[in-house]
Design an enzyme around this catalytic site. Structure first.
Site, mmCIF file in Angstrom:
data_model
loop_
_atom_site.group_PDB
_atom_site.id
_atom_site.type_symbol
_atom_site.label_atom_id
_atom_site.label_comp_id
_atom_site.label_asym_id
_atom_site.label_seq_id
_atom_site.Cartn_x
_atom_site.Cartn_y
_atom_site.Cartn_z
ATOM 1 N N LEU A 1 0.796 -1.223 0.000
ATOM 2 C CA LEU A 1 0.000 0.000 0.000
ATOM 3 C C LEU A 1 0.829 1.274 0.000
ATOM 4 O O LEU A 1 0.329 2.338 -0.355
ATOM 5 C CB LEU A 1 -0.929 0.016 1.225
ATOM 6 N N ALA A 2 2.089 1.182 0.424
ATOM 7 C CA ALA A 2 2.891 2.397 0.584
ATOM 8 C C ALA A 2 4.378 2.056 0.568
ATOM 9 O O ALA A 2 4.761 0.883 0.525
ATOM 10 C CB ALA A 2 2.530 3.085 1.902
ATOM 11 N N GLN A 3 5.209 3.099 0.587
ATOM 12 C CA GLN A 3 6.650 2.902 0.718
ATOM 13 C C GLN A 3 7.203 3.926 1.703
ATOM 14 O O GLN A 3 6.560 4.934 2.008
ATOM 15 C CB GLN A 3 7.345 3.012 -0.630
ATOM 16 N N VAL A 4 8.407 3.655 2.218
ATOM 17 C CA VAL A 4 8.971 4.470 3.301
ATOM 18 C C VAL A 4 10.278 5.109 2.852
ATOM 19 O O VAL A 4 11.151 4.443 2.284
ATOM 20 C CB VAL A 4 9.209 3.611 4.565
ATOM 21 N N ASP B 1 -0.846 -7.869 12.032
ATOM 22 C CA ASP B 1 0.063 -8.084 10.905
ATOM 23 C C ASP B 1 1.512 -8.165 11.397
ATOM 24 O O ASP B 1 2.390 -7.429 10.928
ATOM 25 C CB ASP B 1 -0.089 -6.943 9.896
#
Length: 535
Positions: A170-173, A324
């Site tokens: 869903l996302a990246q950091v 999770d």
């Protein structure tokens, strides 16, 4: 809010896709409250629907054609079925990567359902979905940040590394530095997620429903229902930020004895929105990186015990559970401000990341679930049956439910031996589990249909924790910890119900007896360890 409204109108999106196929896109867009988004969806849904249809048809045909005329129990059927499972898993893997978005999330879910779906699917998804997630370009990241905060990354942050240190479904950091020189981790949602999430869910539902029609025993519609509820929450990073704070607050109030050993990154609220999350950067070892953990002066068995205790407290006492806990979401660092012992050994601190997926257990469910685990640890067949039935497994499938929770056949579940729940990881152990999973696949599917979704998420959480503990050595102490925390939760609940002094005394006496049993199990554990050391 736009994300939520899209999810509420999922059925309309499917109708919109049908209209497109019939040449009615203009009418659909013209009557929409959000024409631009609707146009994007109307051009996305048909492509994915066709792709899903072809994949579903290909998998269904492969099973029907390949297994035609091969009776159950036949050795040739077993061999062919393995090959079909493997081919189908690769087709599903390819579909997930092509579509991206929540399809990656679906693949990750499948990869964490060991022994609940065919091994070929689990292995294929596990080998790829956690390590090969899509990466948004820096231009896309800048677009999200500017849209959310009104300025470019270079203007908002003193420094901003354009190369992500991690990417998920869903996302990246990205790593950045604030203007007051605080090192932060910036989680940026992939640009396409909000626009396509509702359409993705519609097409995922289509392929799962289609497979169920061809194979009634393959009923994983519950997974689609769960994703319908969880994905919108995971797409709202403000929900994630609030979850992280609530989690730590629960440890402070309800589990103060270990609160200092559990931590979550501090949120920078002024630099966070529903699609952008700025938080404290924490350096630590991934929980399954045993080599680095040892280099930090930390014992892996202590890490296993801390992870088990932290999640047992969440499940049995807090009723608010991080669902999770795979290895990438759990970091380990030395406990701050603590000194090593004479041998240089340090105490571990558990860092919880990615707080998007939490589940709340109401008091009744939490009590029954704690009672069930107490029964499992003490091999109490009556308690196992009683509480499994209360949780929805039924009189006919309670033994299967216990087996799925522990990954042990029923004769081992009720074995009084101190190590009766330990999976030793041998080839024969694994073969036995896979045999049961294959033999009872229709019953497993029926059980998953019956159980409340919150319990299904507990199964997923247990499987993640089991994988983590396995990488750390599957310590026997972890089961004693689960037994202790679940017993404490049961006694605490009973104390709240008992009003008279006599009843209070009965609970107190029950507590003494439980302590004696736990001590007896601890002695048995020491003897087992001594025997291993001598041999």
């Amino acid at each position: 809010m736009a994300s939520r409204s899209l999810w509420r109108t999922r059925t309309k999106l499917v109708v919109a896709a049908t209209a497109l196929c019939g040449g009615s896109v203009a009418a659909v867009v013209a009557t929409s409250d959000d024409p631009a988004t609707t146009l994007k969806l109307c051009t996305t849904v048909p492509t994915r629907l066709v792709r899903d249809s072809l994949t579903a048809a290909s998998i269904a045909f492969d099973y029907e054609y390949s297994l035609w005329g091969l009776p159950e129990g036949n050795s040739e059927r077993k061999k062919v079925k393995h090959e079909v499972h493997l081919r189908s898993a690769r087709k599903l893997q390819e579909l997930c990567f092509k579509n991206g978005g929540i399809y990656i999330k679906l693949g990750q879910h499948i990869g964490q359902l060991e022994y609940l779906v065919p091994e070929e699917y689990v292995r294929t998804m596990r080998e790829s979905m956690l390590n090969k997630c899509p990466i948004s370009s820096y231009e896309q990241v800048s677009e999200v940040i500017k849209k959310e905060l009104g300025q470019t990354p270079e203007e908002i942050y003193k420094e901003f590394n354009p190369v992500p240190i991690a990417s998920a479904s869903l996302a990246q950091v990205h790593v950045a530095l604030t203007h007051d020189d605080q090192k932060v981790a910036v989680k940026v949602q992939h640009t396409h997620m909000t626009d396509t999430a509702a359409a993705d869910h519609a097409t995922v539902e289509f392929i799962v429903t289609t497979l169920h029609r061809f194979f009634p025993s393959f009923d994983y519609r519950w997974l689609v229902d769960e994703m319908r509820e969880s994905i919108p929450k995971e797409l709202d990073f403000l929900v994630e930020a609030k979850n992280s704070e609530k989690c730590l607050d629960n440890f402070q109030k309800l589990s103060p004895h270990i609160a200092g050993y559990v931590y979550a990154p501090t949120v920078h609220w002024n630099l966070s929105t529903s699609k952008l999350l700025t938080m404290e950067f924490i350096d630590g070892a991934q929980v399954d990186d045993v080599k680095t953990i040892r280099k930090l002066g930390i014992q892996p068995n202590e890490v296993a015990q801390l992870v088990s205790r932290a999640f047992a407290e969440m499940m049995f006492k807090h009723g608010f559970v991080h669902c999770d806990p795979h290895a990438a979401n759990l970091l380990i660092r030395p406990l701050p401000y603590s000194k090593g012992n004479l041998l240089g050994k340090r105490k571990p601190q558990l860092i919880l990341l990615d707080h998007g997926l939490y589940k709340e257990l109401d008091n009744s469910t939490r009590f029954n679930y704690a009672s069930l685990w107490k029964g499992l640890i003490f091999a109490d067949a009556n308690a196992i049956k009683e509480n499994s039935v209360k949780l929805g497994a039924g009189e006919d499938l309670y033994a299967l439910f216990a087996g799925i929770l522990t990954m042990r056949p029923w004769n081992r579940v009720i074995d009084p031996a101190v190590d009766h729940l330990v999976i030793k990881g041998s080839d024969s152990d694994r073969s036995e589990l896979q045999m049961y999973a294959s033999e009872y696949f229709p019953q497993i599917s029926e059980l998953l249909r019956r159980l409340p979704r919150v319990i299904l998420l507990m199964l997923k959480t247990n499987e993640c924790l089991r994988t983590v503990n396995k990488s750390l050595g599957s310590s026997l102490e972890t089961f004693l910890i689960i037994g202790r925390v679940s017993s404490e939760a049961v006694l605490d609940a009973k104390l709240l119900q008992k009003k008279s002094l006599l009843r209070w005394l009965s609970v107190w006496l029950e507590g003494l007896l439980l302590e004696a049993r736990l001590f007896g199990m601890q002695v048995g554990l020491w003897l087992l360890q001594l025997r291993k050391a001598l041999t």
